[in-house]
Design a protein around this motif. Structure first.
Motif, PDB file in Angstrom:
ATOM      1  N   LEU B 226     -31.825 -12.541   2.730  1.00  0.00           N
ATOM      2  CA  LEU B 226     -32.136 -11.133   3.000  1.00  0.00           C
ATOM      3  C   LEU B 226     -33.632 -10.977   3.267  1.00  0.00           C
ATOM      4  O   LEU B 226     -34.043 -10.225   4.153  1.00  0.00           O
ATOM      5  CB  LEU B 226     -31.722 -10.254   1.814  1.00  0.00           C
ATOM      6  CG  LEU B 226     -30.226 -10.143   1.548  1.00  0.00           C
ATOM      7  CD1 LEU B 226     -29.960  -9.165   0.405  1.00  0.00           C
ATOM      8  CD2 LEU B 226     -29.475  -9.688   2.791  1.00  0.00           C
ATOM      9  N   ALA B 230     -35.232  -9.594   6.705  1.00  0.00           N
ATOM     10  CA  ALA B 230     -36.029  -8.365   6.711  1.00  0.00           C
ATOM     11  C   ALA B 230     -37.473  -8.644   7.114  1.00  0.00           C
ATOM     12  O   ALA B 230     -38.072  -7.857   7.852  1.00  0.00           O
ATOM     13  CB  ALA B 230     -35.986  -7.711   5.331  1.00  0.00           C
ATOM     14  N   ASN B 234     -37.155  -9.228  11.254  1.00  0.00           N
ATOM     15  CA  ASN B 234     -37.365  -7.818  11.619  1.00  0.00           C
ATOM     16  C   ASN B 234     -38.827  -7.426  11.637  1.00  0.00           C
ATOM     17  O   ASN B 234     -39.262  -6.659  12.491  1.00  0.00           O
ATOM     18  CB  ASN B 234     -36.599  -6.906  10.667  1.00  0.00           C
ATOM     19  CG  ASN B 234     -35.118  -6.912  10.988  1.00  0.00           C
ATOM     20  OD1 ASN B 234     -34.715  -7.422  12.041  1.00  0.00           O
ATOM     21  ND2 ASN B 234     -34.315  -6.377  10.096  1.00  0.00           N
TER      22      ASN B 234
ATOM     23  N   SER C  39     -38.307  -5.942   0.283  1.00  0.00           N
ATOM     24  CA  SER C  39     -37.491  -5.930   1.495  1.00  0.00           C
ATOM     25  C   SER C  39     -36.078  -5.458   1.159  1.00  0.00           C
ATOM     26  O   SER C  39     -35.462  -4.722   1.930  1.00  0.00           O
ATOM     27  CB  SER C  39     -37.486  -7.309   2.153  1.00  0.00           C
ATOM     28  OG  SER C  39     -36.954  -8.276   1.277  1.00  0.00           O
ATOM     29  N   ILE C  40     -35.598  -5.881  -0.015  1.00  0.00           N
ATOM     30  CA  ILE C  40     -34.263  -5.416  -0.389  1.00  0.00           C
ATOM     31  C   ILE C  40     -34.308  -3.940  -0.779  1.00  0.00           C
ATOM     32  O   ILE C  40     -33.477  -3.136  -0.356  1.00  0.00           O
ATOM     33  CB  ILE C  40     -33.706  -6.266  -1.552  1.00  0.00           C
ATOM     34  CG1 ILE C  40     -33.533  -7.713  -1.093  1.00  0.00           C
ATOM     35  CG2 ILE C  40     -32.389  -5.709  -2.032  1.00  0.00           C
ATOM     36  CD1 ILE C  40     -33.134  -8.656  -2.199  1.00  0.00           C
ATOM     37  N   GLU C  43     -34.640  -1.395   2.261  1.00  0.00           N
ATOM     38  CA  GLU C  43     -33.412  -1.244   3.040  1.00  0.00           C
ATOM     39  C   GLU C  43     -32.336  -0.572   2.187  1.00  0.00           C
ATOM     40  O   GLU C  43     -31.538   0.212   2.696  1.00  0.00           O
ATOM     41  CB  GLU C  43     -32.912  -2.606   3.530  1.00  0.00           C
ATOM     42  CG  GLU C  43     -33.945  -3.450   4.276  1.00  0.00           C
ATOM     43  CD  GLU C  43     -34.380  -2.841   5.604  1.00  0.00           C
ATOM     44  OE1 GLU C  43     -33.754  -1.848   6.035  1.00  0.00           O
ATOM     45  OE2 GLU C  43     -35.353  -3.350   6.198  1.00  0.00           O
ATOM     46  N   PHE C 267     -28.840  -2.784  13.144  1.00  0.00           N
ATOM     47  CA  PHE C 267     -29.393  -3.139  11.845  1.00  0.00           C
ATOM     48  C   PHE C 267     -29.442  -1.943  10.901  1.00  0.00           C
ATOM     49  O   PHE C 267     -29.303  -2.091   9.695  1.00  0.00           O
ATOM     50  CB  PHE C 267     -30.797  -3.724  12.017  1.00  0.00           C
ATOM     51  CG  PHE C 267     -31.330  -4.285  10.737  1.00  0.00           C
ATOM     52  CD1 PHE C 267     -30.894  -5.519  10.280  1.00  0.00           C
ATOM     53  CD2 PHE C 267     -32.238  -3.575   9.964  1.00  0.00           C
ATOM     54  CE1 PHE C 267     -31.367  -6.036   9.100  1.00  0.00           C
ATOM     55  CE2 PHE C 267     -32.708  -4.083   8.777  1.00  0.00           C
ATOM     56  CZ  PHE C 267     -32.282  -5.313   8.344  1.00  0.00           C
ATOM     57  N   ASN C 268     -29.644  -0.750  11.459  1.00  0.00           N
ATOM     58  CA  ASN C 268     -29.777   0.399  10.571  1.00  0.00           C
ATOM     59  C   ASN C 268     -28.484   1.174  10.367  1.00  0.00           C
ATOM     60  O   ASN C 268     -28.504   2.302   9.909  1.00  0.00           O
ATOM     61  CB  ASN C 268     -30.885   1.324  11.057  1.00  0.00           C
ATOM     62  CG  ASN C 268     -30.700   1.667  12.519  1.00  0.00           C
ATOM     63  OD1 ASN C 268     -29.677   1.297  13.114  1.00  0.00           O
ATOM     64  ND2 ASN C 268     -31.656   2.364  13.097  1.00  0.00           N
ATOM     65  N   LEU C 273     -26.728  -1.955   6.252  1.00  0.00           N
ATOM     66  CA  LEU C 273     -27.631  -1.657   5.138  1.00  0.00           C
ATOM     67  C   LEU C 273     -26.947  -1.819   3.783  1.00  0.00           C
ATOM     68  O   LEU C 273     -27.605  -2.090   2.777  1.00  0.00           O
ATOM     69  CB  LEU C 273     -28.173  -0.239   5.283  1.00  0.00           C
ATOM     70  CG  LEU C 273     -29.176  -0.042   6.421  1.00  0.00           C
ATOM     71  CD1 LEU C 273     -29.543   1.422   6.548  1.00  0.00           C
ATOM     72  CD2 LEU C 273     -30.417  -0.883   6.206  1.00  0.00           C
ATOM     73  N   PHE C 276     -27.873  -4.687   1.699  1.00  0.00           N
ATOM     74  CA  PHE C 276     -29.105  -4.653   0.900  1.00  0.00           C
ATOM     75  C   PHE C 276     -28.891  -3.920  -0.429  1.00  0.00           C
ATOM     76  O   PHE C 276     -29.500  -4.261  -1.437  1.00  0.00           O
ATOM     77  CB  PHE C 276     -30.239  -4.032   1.714  1.00  0.00           C
ATOM     78  CG  PHE C 276     -30.705  -4.945   2.810  1.00  0.00           C
ATOM     79  CD1 PHE C 276     -31.709  -5.870   2.585  1.00  0.00           C
ATOM     80  CD2 PHE C 276     -30.117  -4.899   4.063  1.00  0.00           C
ATOM     81  CE1 PHE C 276     -32.125  -6.731   3.582  1.00  0.00           C
ATOM     82  CE2 PHE C 276     -30.524  -5.760   5.071  1.00  0.00           C
ATOM     83  CZ  PHE C 276     -31.530  -6.675   4.832  1.00  0.00           C
TER      84      PHE C 276
END
Lengths: 254, 389, 309
Positions: B226, B230, B234, C39-40, C43, C267-268, C273, C276
């Motif tokens: 992950l 990310a 990204n 990052s987790i 998101e 991705f969004n 999501l 995440f």
């Protein structure tokens, strides 16, 4: 001195692998007496002590020949269970080794397992009796549920003695029981030993010759795996027959 | 002496000794179960994978002419078409292009067989039309069908036809990915260990670092995926599926292993060595660089190899960063889309064709061989350079 | 007369620079941890802006693909929990039993042979375990169940749980072996001298003394099971299934993370999501387990005043 033989050791030899650690030992240990085993480090006195409750069975490389006759029975006979030997012959170690459990559990553990007492008041009584016997009841009676490892070294050692007598043995082996303790604790343990010998046969290893002189009825001097001299303590200290014994007692080697 | 005369006779002990034995049996059987499983598992993989060592070939006459240059289907007799590997047939025009002297000739060639023929020859479940099967049996009668060593498996990348797929591109991908991972993790890991062991004041900050490294080691690998997705893809815009992203992700996972083992190696260098250095008037950096690190080096290498082996077997985070793409050709740089051996195994394991199972198991055997060799190397290194202080 | 050199400034600057470079390297590990966390987290926050936080933890319907997509992760957590439970009920007794055999009964030679063999088990990549679970164990379970009149799924929780348990055996056995070996020998002798049998000594004295370390090993094993991905991706199901029947297919947090990220969705999108959000839950739980586990080991070390294990 009136002497009844409790342990009769006949022609005992012991090897650790190839190395012979005990040579042809013949010795009678007497009931309700304190016998001290003395000698320089590595002389075999502790090894000999461990032969008396078959603790050497735990060492894979150890090979034992000869007889250790307790109450008329050789404990190395095939039909003797080493576990039952250890029930009858208790042992106290150099370093106090209470289990990391409460004081109460330390004492009650073995009697409960052996079925000597049942859980409950019977067991409580035995714990109290044993702690009294080890002369530590007054110090710990309010903290029986506390961990035994929190006590001082001398107290821990007396817990270990209490733990041993709770199993109701005939014989108590002590492997330098005071060498890790301070002088005051040592004094207490020595007084306790004199008290205990009324009920038990005690065999103790000691490095401290004054201690042997103070408390032992009989003294055995070991050197290089051989029993050099064995007699009443007074004789050993005042009038030894062997030159080696005299040299050791007077501090010329050791 | 009778039992009654034996002062040590204690009937209550019988039950306790029985319990004692049972308990010992319990521990022995626990260990045996673990080892039996290991044996079943390895045996299963060897049984399933060993057949992939060989691959079936059929001897057919190939005619190299204008027709077959246009359509590979014309290169061999029609009745053989279904028995031969389509992927291998497709290469015939290419071969003619590269070697014009072939034009107009006819040659007896051992052609790669179709995966179903291969399954038939290996006595697995197969699906062949009865007419084709008749032809095949005739060919077998003429000894024109043979199993040969499976070079394709080691010289080709992935393919949509199982008989033509190999592990080479995944191996190259693994090597590229691990180069990136170690190039990042090794210097940073060793530097961190040197800082913690030799330079830090063992205060709050280094305690925080220690706890942090410990926690890093316990984070499930998929979460590193992950992070890679990310941040590296990204945020930094590195190419998805590339060895660069995969390697960076693995580097962060390998870091704690290298730090912990390097610290242990540094700690095992006795203080007397350092004191001797200071006694000669050397600075701290000189002592560490010239005296402590060289002595700790074998230990650091051992730890790093173990870290490398772990990174090599890792799959989950790489799937997340897209390293399960279909990669027939080996990647030529760390920016190319790539796959790695465990990911290739994962892809093949999900394929419906029976022929992929033996390839999956064979891939597993190759991977395990490499991993066990790496671990053995680490053990040998440790044994060889083990110094007793 | 000899004088001391004056401080060499260049050399000092050089030394300081090296020191700062080392500190910089050490900081990377911290950046990584926070990198993972943030990052987790970010998101996940994006996800919870779109979908209900409460429903995520309490809802029972997980339908990411539909127009009115729902994200109730309870069945996913339940599946994870059950598979972890199966894995631990395999790994804990076998791992602990193996550790006891190696530390208490095995001879030195046996130990030197057996220990590396168990470590081989630890070195097998999880994708390999996954293949084994899917291709060998799951069909085996289905056949056995059929023969006794039960119905089992080819993606049964049992298959992946058992194989995961085998994977965790070395985690439990190696750490337990270390702590059991570290229990002072004097305690064993003390118990044996009281006329206890060996197994009584082990059960009543050694194991309780090593308990903090064993709990720590178990927590580490649980953490491993929760985060394990490949075995469940290959052998467990995709369908969130709130059930106690271990012969049914179930899914786990890690399976859903992989599934929602290997597609081609934007991705969004909430579907992507959601990975995440699940990752955040996994992160928090495994981190907590690890912190508790480290505390337990420290407790054990303090108990016996050991500097390192």
């Amino acid at each position: 001195m009136k002497k009844n033989t409790k342990i009769n050791v006949k022609d005992l030899n012991l090897w650790y692998g190839e190395k012979q650690a005990l040579h042809n030992l013949d010795v009678k240990l007497y009931e309700n007496k304190i016998t001290a085993l003395i000698g320089p480090s590595g002389c075999g006195k502790s090894t000999f002590l461990r032969c008396l409750n078959r603790m050497n069975d735990l060492v894979d490389s150890a090979k034992i020949e000869g007889n250790v006759i307790i109450d008329g029975k050789n404990i190395y006979d095939k039909d003797v269970d080493e576990v039952s030997v250890r029930k009858r012959v208790g042992m106290v170690f150099q370093q106090p080794n209470p289990f990391p459990k409460s004081i109460y559990e330390n004492i009650a553990y073995a009697p409960l397992k052996h079925g000597i007492v049942k859980k409950g008041s019977e067991c409580d009584d035995l714990v109290e009796e044993s702690l009294h016997g080890a002369g530590i009841w007054d110090e710990v009676k309010d903290s029986l549920k506390e961990p035994a490892t929190g006590l001082s070294g001398g107290q821990q050692q007396r817990i270990c003695i209490a733990r041993t007598i709770a199993v109701k043995p005939d014989i108590i082996l002590m492997d330098e029981p005071t060498s890790a303790l301070d002088p005051i604790s040592t004094e207490k343990i020595e007084a306790l030993m004199l008290e205990l010998k009324k009920k038990y046969t005690i065999v103790t290893v000691t490095h401290n010759m004054q201690q042997a002189a103070r408390i032992a009825d009989m003294t055995a001097f070991f050197h290089l795996g051989k029993l050099i001299e064995y007699d009443e303590t007074e004789t050993i200290f005042v009038n030894p027959k062997e030159k080696k014994t005299e040299d050791y007692i007077t501090g010329r080697f050791g | 002496m009778s039992k009654e005369m034996n002062p040590f006779y204690d009937p209550s002990l019988k039950k306790r000794h029985l319990k004692d034995k049972l308990f010992k049996y319990f521990t022995i059987s626990s260990l045996s179960i673990s080892l039996i499983f290991l044996a079943i598992f390895l045996g299963d993989m060897i049984i399933k994978g060993s057949s992939a060592i060989q691959q079936t070939y059929i001897q057919v006459e190939v005619s190299y002419n204008e027709k077959s240059k246009k359509s590979y289907r014309k290169a061999v007799e029609r009745k053989y078409i279904n028995l031969l590997s389509r992927a291998a047939l497709r290469e015939i025009p290419m071969k003619m292009k590269n070697n014009p002297s072939l034009m107009g000739t006819k040659k007896l060639v051992w052609m790669l067989a179709d995966d179903q023929v291969d399954m038939y020859m290996k006595e697995y479940y197969y699906k062949i039309k009865s007419r084709d099967l008749k032809t095949l049996k005739a060919l077998i009668g003429d000894s024109r069908v043979e199993k040969k060593f499976n070079t394709i498996f080691f010289t080709h990348g992935d393919s949509k036809t199982p008989e033509y797929s190999g592990i080479l591109s995944a191996m190259v991908g693994t090597i590229l990915t691990l180069i990136v991972a170690m190039a990042v993790a090794f210097p940073i890991g060793v530097a961190t260990a040197v800082y913690l062991e030799e330079f830090s004041s063992h205060g709050k900050w280094s305690q925080f670092l220690e706890v942090n490294i410990n926690n890093l080691a316990a984070i499930p690998s998929i979460l590193f995926g992950l992070l890679g997705l990310a941040i590296f893809i990204n945020l930094f815009g590195f190419p998805r599926s590339s060895a660069l992203v995969g390697g960076l992700t693995l580097a962060l996972m390998t870091l704690p292993i290298i730090v912990v083992s390097s610290r242990a190696a540094l700690r095992s260098v006795p203080a007397s060595i350092r004191q001797a250095g200071y006694g000669l008037g050397l600075t701290k950096v000189q002592v560490v660089k010239d005296h402590v690190l060289p002595l700790a080096f074998p230990g650091i290498m051992t730890g790093s190899i173990i870290g490398l082996a772990q990174a090599m077997g890792e799959t989950a985070p790489l799937i997340i960063v897209g390293m399960i793409a279909f990669i027939p050709d080996s990647p030529s740089s760390i920016m190319d889309a790539a796959t790695v051996m465990p990911a290739q195994i994962f892809t093949w394991a999900g394929m419906p064709e029976r022929a992929y199972i033996e390839r999956t198991a064979a891939g597993i055997l190759v991977l395990l061989t490499v991993l066990i060799s790496l671990n053995a190397l680490a053990v040998i290194l440790r044994k060889k350079f083990e110094v007793k202080w | 007369m000899q004088t001391f050199e004056t401080k060499n400034r260049n050399r000092h600057i050089q030394e300081d620079m090296i020191k700062y470079a080392l500190i910089l390297a050490a900081t990377i590990s911290i950046l990584t941890t926070f990198g993972i966390l943030f990052s987790i987290l970010f998101e996940a926050i994006e996800f919870f802006k779109l979908k209900s936080f409460v429903y995520f933890f309490t809802g029972t319907e997980w339908s990411p693909g539909t127009v009115d997509s729902k994200f109730g992760a309870l069945p996913i957590f339940a599946g994870t929990f059950i598979i972890t439970l199966i894995a631990m009920s395999v790994a804990l007794p076998i791992g602990l039993g193996s550790a006891i055999f190696m530390s208490e009964y095995a001879t030195k030679t046996q130990r030197t042979i057996l220990k590396p063999l168990l470590e081989v088990l630890a070195g097998i990549p999880t994708v390999v375990y996954g293949f084994f679970a899917a291709i060998t164990v799951a069909p085996f379970i289905v056949n056995v169940c059929n023969s006794i009149g039960l119905e089992a799924s080819f993606n049964s929780a049992l298959a992946s749980g058992v194989v995961m348990g085998i994977m965790i055996i070395p985690v439990i056995s190696s750490l337990s072996d270390d702590v059991i070996t570290a229990v002072p020998d004097s305690l064993r002798k003390g118990s044996l001298a009281l006329g206890m049998t060996k197994s009584e000594t082990i059960k009543d004295v050694v194991i309780p003394s090593a308990m903090p370390g064993i709990i720590s090993a178990a927590l580490l094993g649980i953490s491993k099971a929760l985060g394990e991905t490949m075995i469940v991706v290959m052998a467990a199901g995709l369908r969130p299934n709130l059930s106690w029947n271990i012969l049914e297919d179930m899914t786990t947090v890690t399976v859903r993370i992989v599934d929602s990220l290997v597609g081609d969705q934007a991705f969004n999108s909430p579907a992507t999501l959601s990975a995440f959000a699940l990752g955040l839950a996994l992160f928090v739980v495994t981190l907590t387990l690890n912190i508790v586990s480290v505390r337990m080991i420290q407790k054990f070390k303090e108990k016996y005043k050991m500097s390192s294990l």
